[in-house]
Write a protein that holds these residues in place. Structure first.
Motif, mmCIF file in Angstrom:
data_model
loop_
_atom_site.group_PDB
_atom_site.id
_atom_site.type_symbol
_atom_site.label_atom_id
_atom_site.label_comp_id
_atom_site.label_asym_id
_atom_site.label_seq_id
_atom_site.Cartn_x
_atom_site.Cartn_y
_atom_site.Cartn_z
ATOM 1 N N SER A 1 0.830 -1.195 0.000
ATOM 2 C CA SER A 1 0.000 0.000 0.000
ATOM 3 C C SER A 1 0.872 1.256 0.000
ATOM 4 O O SER A 1 0.583 2.227 -0.700
ATOM 5 C CB SER A 1 -0.899 -0.024 1.224
ATOM 6 N N ILE A 2 1.952 1.239 0.785
ATOM 7 C CA ILE A 2 2.860 2.397 0.805
ATOM 8 C C ILE A 2 3.517 2.548 -0.568
ATOM 9 O O ILE A 2 3.567 3.639 -1.133
ATOM 10 C CB ILE A 2 3.929 2.225 1.906
ATOM 11 N N ASP B 1 -1.053 20.203 -5.397
ATOM 12 C CA ASP B 1 -1.046 20.143 -3.936
ATOM 13 C C ASP B 1 -2.001 19.070 -3.443
ATOM 14 O O ASP B 1 -1.695 18.322 -2.517
ATOM 15 C CB ASP B 1 -1.480 21.493 -3.341
ATOM 16 N N ILE B 2 -3.179 19.024 -4.069
ATOM 17 C CA ILE B 2 -4.178 18.057 -3.619
ATOM 18 C C ILE B 2 -3.733 16.641 -3.987
ATOM 19 O O ILE B 2 -3.824 15.726 -3.175
ATOM 20 C CB ILE B 2 -5.560 18.400 -4.211
ATOM 21 N N SER B 3 -3.196 16.468 -5.202
ATOM 22 C CA SER B 3 -2.701 15.152 -5.611
ATOM 23 C C SER B 3 -1.643 14.648 -4.641
ATOM 24 O O SER B 3 -1.682 13.502 -4.190
ATOM 25 C CB SER B 3 -2.082 15.214 -7.001
ATOM 26 N N LEU B 4 -0.687 15.526 -4.321
ATOM 27 C CA LEU B 4 0.379 15.143 -3.392
ATOM 28 C C LEU B 4 -0.209 14.810 -2.037
ATOM 29 O O LEU B 4 0.199 13.843 -1.391
ATOM 30 C CB LEU B 4 1.376 16.293 -3.207
ATOM 31 N N GLY B 5 -1.168 15.622 -1.596
ATOM 32 C CA GLY B 5 -1.780 15.389 -0.304
ATOM 33 C C GLY B 5 -2.441 14.020 -0.245
ATOM 34 O O GLY B 5 -2.337 13.306 0.748
ATOM 35 N N ILE B 6 -3.097 13.630 -1.352
ATOM 36 C CA ILE B 6 -3.778 12.335 -1.377
ATOM 37 C C ILE B 6 -2.755 11.204 -1.305
ATOM 38 O O ILE B 6 -2.826 10.333 -0.438
ATOM 39 C CB ILE B 6 -4.630 12.195 -2.652
ATOM 40 N N ALA B 7 -1.773 11.224 -2.213
ATOM 41 C CA ALA B 7 -0.833 10.108 -2.293
ATOM 42 C C ALA B 7 0.096 10.053 -1.081
ATOM 43 O O ALA B 7 0.202 9.025 -0.408
ATOM 44 C CB ALA B 7 -0.025 10.215 -3.581
ATOM 45 N N MET B 8 0.759 11.182 -0.780
ATOM 46 C CA MET B 8 1.710 11.199 0.330
ATOM 47 C C MET B 8 0.982 11.007 1.659
ATOM 48 O O MET B 8 1.439 10.299 2.543
ATOM 49 C CB MET B 8 2.461 12.535 0.379
ATOM 50 N N GLY B 9 -0.188 11.665 1.793
ATOM 51 C CA GLY B 9 -0.927 11.571 3.050
ATOM 52 C C GLY B 9 -1.309 10.131 3.339
ATOM 53 O O GLY B 9 -1.173 9.640 4.463
ATOM 54 N N SER B 10 -1.762 9.440 2.305
ATOM 55 C CA SER B 10 -2.191 8.064 2.476
ATOM 56 C C SER B 10 -1.014 7.166 2.851
ATOM 57 O O SER B 10 -1.129 6.298 3.720
ATOM 58 C CB SER B 10 -2.811 7.577 1.176
ATOM 59 N N ALA B 11 0.124 7.375 2.194
ATOM 60 C CA ALA B 11 1.313 6.572 2.487
ATOM 61 C C ALA B 11 1.768 6.802 3.930
ATOM 62 O O ALA B 11 2.089 5.860 4.658
ATOM 63 C CB ALA B 11 2.432 6.906 1.514
ATOM 64 N N THR B 12 1.774 8.082 4.340
ATOM 65 C CA THR B 12 2.199 8.425 5.702
ATOM 66 C C THR B 12 1.289 7.748 6.709
ATOM 67 O O THR B 12 1.733 7.210 7.723
ATOM 68 C CB THR B 12 2.135 9.950 5.906
ATOM 69 N N GLN B 13 -0.012 7.786 6.390
ATOM 70 C CA GLN B 13 -0.993 7.212 7.284
ATOM 71 C C GLN B 13 -0.781 5.725 7.512
ATOM 72 O O GLN B 13 -0.844 5.238 8.630
ATOM 73 C CB GLN B 13 -2.334 7.370 6.606
ATOM 74 N N ILE B 14 -0.507 5.003 6.418
ATOM 75 C CA ILE B 14 -0.327 3.568 6.566
ATOM 76 C C ILE B 14 0.975 3.282 7.287
ATOM 77 O O ILE B 14 1.045 2.480 8.214
ATOM 78 C CB ILE B 14 -0.382 2.888 5.191
ATOM 79 N N SER B 15 2.018 4.004 6.882
ATOM 80 C CA SER B 15 3.331 3.758 7.447
ATOM 81 C C SER B 15 3.388 4.087 8.941
ATOM 82 O O SER B 15 3.955 3.349 9.732
ATOM 83 C CB SER B 15 4.360 4.571 6.666
ATOM 84 N N MET B 16 2.781 5.219 9.345
ATOM 85 C CA MET B 16 2.933 5.672 10.727
ATOM 86 C C MET B 16 1.754 5.322 11.631
ATOM 87 O O MET B 16 1.817 5.534 12.827
ATOM 88 C CB MET B 16 3.131 7.197 10.769
ATOM 89 N N PHE B 17 0.659 4.836 11.039
ATOM 90 C CA PHE B 17 -0.516 4.560 11.860
ATOM 91 C C PHE B 17 -0.947 3.097 11.752
ATOM 92 O O PHE B 17 -0.988 2.379 12.740
ATOM 93 C CB PHE B 17 -1.662 5.497 11.450
ATOM 94 N N VAL B 18 -1.224 2.631 10.523
ATOM 95 C CA VAL B 18 -1.766 1.282 10.371
ATOM 96 C C VAL B 18 -0.722 0.221 10.717
ATOM 97 O O VAL B 18 -1.020 -0.754 11.402
ATOM 98 C CB VAL B 18 -2.309 1.065 8.948
ATOM 99 N N VAL B 19 0.540 0.424 10.268
ATOM 100 C CA VAL B 19 1.581 -0.577 10.552
ATOM 101 C C VAL B 19 1.838 -0.716 12.059
ATOM 102 O O VAL B 19 1.731 -1.818 12.604
ATOM 103 C CB VAL B 19 2.884 -0.265 9.777
#
Length: 447
Positions: free
Chosen positions: A162-163, A341-359
């Motif tokens: 996912s990341i 900005d929005i595209s980056l927010g979607i992709a990077m935000g989602s990756a950060t979320q999985i990496s720092m929260f879901v894992v």
């Protein structure tokens, strides 16, 4: 300036819904929010006059129209009952797997739509938090169900995948399409937001690298390496969650202007369904997602065997593409409109979320279940993750973009997926017997 048509539409809205929607707090729209509103069709629920007898039924039908038919992915919905039927009549396990996988895509998109609707009523901060948790609901549910069946490798693979897919595939195709669509225009984005995300991803990477290096450093010594790796992973997970909480605080409280600036010029939208109906739909959808995820997790090895594709390829490449279908579409559409900005927010935000929260959450949940999940994703996987994060961080250095960046990121993804396609991992089954994931390549000795 609104056109007459729009005004008529609005009047029509107010007229039929009875209650005026003026008391609604404008929801805080993080990039993940916006992505789901893009995949939606603009369809107004049409209701007939208000005889209170049929009101409930009418509301239900109107909601049905919004929730089910309000997405372009509606064509995939039939896969949901088909998957249940396939399980009930026990077709073949690969069939159950394929149908469940297809059914998950529209469900994931609708969950983000419903959280967006709820966010309109709860106000910005709670909305932001809701989005943070439900944005990756599919990945979290799959992870927890796989843990319950003690398939730690599936959890690790699908979260890693996912990341990778967010950083390389979603971001890569967005920058590529955006670059080609806006060849003559300058494409810029705010570097501050990308920097915060890159920093968090690097912190996450450190937490994955340490247990790995620790294992290699102490190989061959009499140290009980596994216990120490496990303790280190659990401690790191707690730190990662603290970092994520700080990030949420930073994003929603102290530095909102960084994440808000991109929202200007977005037209004000009104919620299309009521709070409780949205809530009920959300609960229902989540239950269906859990059911399908259970099928996916249960039949992944069978599908892998019958198709001859390794479990690692299915979990790292196929599962995340399904979970991210909606975000992916949203991100590309914003790139086309030159709103990077929005595209980056979607992709990077989602990756950060999985990496720092879901894992880290998975590690701690596994701990409470007495399952030994650590942060040591083997050498190949951690290496891919490291290069992905470094390449992405370098790509986003200068605050401008062009299609070449997209080309490089997409090609990185293709190479990594090719690597996992040929990769066969030995997987131990319940009896401790080592089996090869997928069929052994031709000419290899049978194990």
């Amino acid at each position: 300036m609104e056109s007459r048509h729009d005004l008529e539409n609005n009047n029509h809205h107010h007229h039929h819904n009875g209650s005026g929607k003026n008391g609604v707090v404008q929801g805080f729209r993080t990039p993940e929010h916006v992505s789901s509103s893009i995949v939606r069709k603009k369809s107004d629920p049409v209701m007939v006059g208000s005889d209170n007898g049929f009101q409930v039924l009418r509301n239900f039908v109107a909601n049905l129209q919004e929730v089910i038919f309000g997405t372009k992915l509606v064509v995939l919905f039939p896969a949901v009952p088909l998957a249940v039927a396939a399980d009930f009549y026990s077709f073949g396990r690969p069939w159950i797997f394929a149908l469940s996988l297809l059914g998950l895509a529209p469900l994931a998109e609708r969950v983000s739509f419903l959280t967006e609707q709820i966010a309109y009523y709860t106000g910005p901060t709670v909305g932001g938090l809701l989005n943070a948790t439900c944005g990756n609901a599919t990945e979290m549910i799959i992870a927890i169900l796989a843990l319950r069946k003690n398939k730690v490798h599936v959890v690790k693979f699908s979260l890693l995948g996912s990341i990778l897919s967010n950083l390389l595939l979603v971001l890569g195709t967005s920058l590529l399409c955006g670059g080609l669509a806006n060849l003559r225009k300058e494409q810029t984005y705010d570097r501050k937001q990308a920097d915060v995300n890159s920093l968090l991803l690097l912190l996450g990477l450190l937490c994955h690298l340490l247990p790995l290096m620790f294992k290699y450093a102490l190989e061959g010594s009499i140290y009980p390496i596994d216990t120490y790796t496990l303790q280190l992973s659990r401690a790191s997970s707690i730190v990662m969650l603290l970092a994520y909480i700080a990030y949420i605080f930073f994003q929603l409280k102290t530095h909102r202007q960084l994440f808000d600036s991109q929202e200007e010029g977005e037209e004000e939208e009104k919620p299309v369904i009521g709070f409780w109906s949205a809530f009920t739909w959300l609960v229902g959808m989540t239950m269906i997602i859990s059911l399908l995820s259970e099928y996916v997790v249960g039949t992944i090895e069978a599908a892998s065997d019958s198709w001859g594709i390794s479990v690692s390829f299915i979990s790292i490449i196929l599962l995340p593409i399904v979970g991210n279908a909606a975000e992916h579409a949203g991100s590309i559409i914003f790139a086309f409109k030159n709103k990077l900005d929005i595209s980056l927010g979607i992709a990077m935000g989602s990756a950060t979320q999985i990496s720092m929260f879901v894992v880290p959450l998975s590690v701690l949940v596994a701990w409470t279940m007495g399952i030994q999940m650590d942060l040591d994703f083997n050498l190949l996987e951690t290496g891919s993750l490291a290069f992905t994060i470094i390449v992405t961080a370098f790509t986003l250095q200068d605050g401008t973009s062009h299609y070449m960046k997209g080309v490089v990121l997409s090609f990185c993804y293709i190479v990594i997926s090719a690597c996992f396609f040929v990769h066969r991992t030995p997987i131990t089954d319940q009896n401790g017997v080592v089996t090869l994931g997928g069929k052994p390549p031709l000419g290899a000795m049978a194990t």
